[in-house]
Enzyme design. Structure first.
Site, mmCIF file in Angstrom:
data_model
loop_
_atom_site.group_PDB
_atom_site.id
_atom_site.type_symbol
_atom_site.label_atom_id
_atom_site.label_comp_id
_atom_site.label_asym_id
_atom_site.label_seq_id
_atom_site.Cartn_x
_atom_site.Cartn_y
_atom_site.Cartn_z
ATOM 1 N N ASP A 181 0.818 -1.242 -0.052
ATOM 2 C CA ASP A 181 -0.007 -0.111 0.065
ATOM 3 C C ASP A 181 0.907 1.218 -0.069
ATOM 4 O OD1 ASP A 181 -2.319 1.739 0.548
ATOM 5 O OD2 ASP A 181 -3.334 -0.101 1.046
ATOM 6 N N HIS A 253 -2.629 3.080 -4.825
ATOM 7 C CA HIS A 253 -2.064 2.817 -3.483
ATOM 8 C C HIS A 253 -0.615 2.611 -3.908
ATOM 9 C CE1 HIS A 253 -5.697 2.495 -0.723
ATOM 10 N NE2 HIS A 253 -6.217 2.090 -2.065
ATOM 11 N N GLU A 318 -9.708 2.748 -5.152
ATOM 12 C CA GLU A 318 -9.472 3.822 -4.677
ATOM 13 C C GLU A 318 -8.292 4.395 -5.793
ATOM 14 O OE1 GLU A 318 -10.169 3.975 0.094
ATOM 15 O OE2 GLU A 318 -8.307 3.309 -0.616
#
Length: 561
Positions: A181, A253, A318
């Site tokens: 991440d 990420h 995301e």
């Protein structure tokens, strides 16, 4: 029989009891007896059937298999993971559909013993009696998972191995290991060593909560697993009937990756750092062929280390696609592929990675944002975190679904709206919320319900800095999740909670620092510092309303909470 957890399909108690003690004998085929011995370590069972045992694995001692205290046999009629456990005055008989069924039968037998059977050792001369009876059991779902984020806050290998042991106690069988991440890359790469040399550590970590002025602890944080560590984790997991599902979350990420290899960025001229704060980063990998080649190589390293990898999670969530749209090179590449939008390019990129994984025998798994384009491989598994509506859409589109909704399966949320709680993302997800969850709602059409292959709870680690906090967050909510995933859920509170109360004594004996149902112990409270929970900072009902709106609009951006 009345205190078993998760609840078996059928259990009945008969008259009498059987005696069982450490050093009791077990007979049967090697893979099954090995599973039984591993599930009952405190008994140190002696194997008797010399004809069918693997001499390299088991410590054999001569004896009469017909009089063994525990007799195990394989019965293919029972199906995968299914078992029948019969306890009579002359001993215990286990019939299992496969090794997993034998392992779960032994876990059930362990629960029928006193809680002391969950300790690492017992006093010499210990002997227990087990009530006679019969259990017939099999799981409703094949995927019964726990997600462990080791990227935001790294957890040493010992914590991962302990989590596997605890999953096995609860008949959970999928460990979703979130390995990369913005805040850290957690696995060795021999092909691209800067990933772990640069991307695995950060100089400090944010301690302030949303809405406060940024504050940092000033303490370096980091760590990674070697490929040999991964191989060890996978071997320990397989022995306990747990499958490791690795996750490398792309193309977003990506701060830790780009700190090591900025040439893979959409804006390679920029300088990237491993993030020291939470939230969504605009850093994103380029979708160009060099990135696909890079990731294909890294994926191969991970799958080779883990061994058999039926599922590989590639994230897809995301993603801020602005840098793709602003890049002339990426726009030209998008046009060359005949794709109209950056959203289409995002879908193409994930499809290309899924194809590469399929060539190595792995099915891709994605978060639900990756599903909205409709361009996924048909065999891609979708994890819909935004709730029932997007889960149903994915199932209706023909994808297998693992239910992973924020409410009630995100265990980074606090268990109560109280400043006594340690810091959690929001208020509140309780044990009662979890045990009331239906992964495949009864009102769905049967063909859509059939697409739900399981359920999984998530342990995002922004507010899980260590193993003791992990225990507190995971249990006993994980007990409720195990109940739902095994039985299909939900369970009646008046039935579940008495069983849970009895089960907590087992966790005490095992050494689990769970959250008591009455609230945190004095030393588990958040105190007055950054670990204290701020009630009302994020309200779960507000979050769920927002997520529902996102799922209806197919918005691909998760809110920054």
């Amino acid at each position: 029989m009345k205190h078993l957890l998760p609840l078996p399909r059928r259990a009945e108690t008969g008259p009498g009891s059987a005696e069982i003690a450490p050093g009791s004998s077990v007979s049967g085929p090697a893979p099954l007896t090995d599973a039984v011995r591993l599930a009952l370590p405190v008994l140190d069972l002696r194997v008797l059937d010399l004809r069918v045992l693997d001499l390299r694995v088991l410590d054999l001692r001569p004896g009469d298999a017909a009089t063994a205290a525990v007799r195990v046999e394989e019965d293919p009629r029972l199906g995968p993971e299914a078992y029948e456990l019969t306890i009579a005055g002359d001993g215990v008989r286990i019939a299992a559909g496969d090794r997993a069924g034998a392992f779960y039968a032994a876990q059930t037998l362990r629960q029928l013993l006193p809680a002391e059977a969950f300790r690492s050792a017992v006093a010499p001369g210990t002997s227990w009696t087990v009530p006679c009876g019969r259990v017939e059991d099999a799981p409703r779902f094949s995927w019964r998972g726990a997600h462990l984020d080791v990227a935001r806050n790294f957890l040493p290998k010992r914590e991962v191995l302990r989590m596997i042991d605890l999953m096995a106690l609860h008949k959970l069988n999928r460990l979703h290991l979130h390995l990369a991440d913005d805040q850290g890359w957690r696995v060795e790469s021999r092909a691209f060593p800067l990933l772990h040399e640069v991307g695995s550590h950060r100089p400090q970590t944010i301690t302030s909560h949303k809405g406060e002025a940024p504050a940092f602890d000033g303490v370096p944080h980091g760590g990674h697993y070697t490929l040999s560590d991964l191989a060890e984790i996978a071997a320990c997991a397989r022995a306990r009937e747990v499958m490791v599902v690795p996750e490398i979350d792309v193309p977003g990420h990506a701060s830790a990756v780009l700190a090591a290899y900025p040439a893979l960025a959409s804006r390679p001229q920029e300088r990237y750092e491993v993030l020291d704060r939470w939230g969504i980063s605009p850093a994103i990998l380029s979708p160009l062929p060099a990135t696909v080649d890079f990731l294909t190589t890294v994926f191969a390293e991970i799958t080779d280390a883990l061994g058999d990898v039926p599922y590989f999670h590639i994230g897809g969530d995301e993603c801020v696609l602005d840098d793709w749209a602003a890049s002339a090179e990426i726009s030209a590449y998008q046009a060359s592929l005949g794709l109209e939008t950056t959203g289409d390019l995002h879908a193409w990129f994930l499809r290309r990675l899924a194809d590469a994984l399929a060539e190595r025998g792995s099915r891709a798994v994605v978060w639900d944002e990756a599903f909205v384009s409709g361009r996924l491989r048909p065999d891609t598994v979708v994890m819909p975190w935004r709730g029932e509506h997007v889960a149903r859409r994915a199932a209706a589109a023909g994808h297998d679904v693992v239910a992973t909704p924020v409410f009630p399966m995100y265990f980074d949320y606090a268990e109560a709206a109280s400043p006594e709680e340690p810091a959690g993302l929001g208020d509140a997800i309780t044990v009662a919320d979890v045990v009331a969850f239906a992964p495949a709602p009864s009102e769905w059409p049967e063909e859509e319900r059939a697409r739900v292959i399981g359920a999984q709870f998530q342990l995002w680690s922004e507010r899980i800095p260590d193993g003791r906090t992990l225990d507190y967050r995971a249990w006993p909510r994980g007990c409720a999740a195990a109940e739902v995933a095994w039985t299909g859920g939900p369970a009646a509170p008046e039935d579940f909670f008495p069983r849970l109360e009895a089960h907590l004594a087992r966790l005490d004996a095992f050494g689990v620092e769970y959250r008591p149902l009455s609230g945190p112990r004095p030393w588990q409270r958040g105190g007055t510092g950054w670990r204290r929970h701020r009630p009302g900072a994020v309200d779960v009902q507000d979050v769920m309303r927002h997520l529902h709106e996102l799922s209806l609009s197919a918005d691909s951006t998760r809110p920054s909470l």
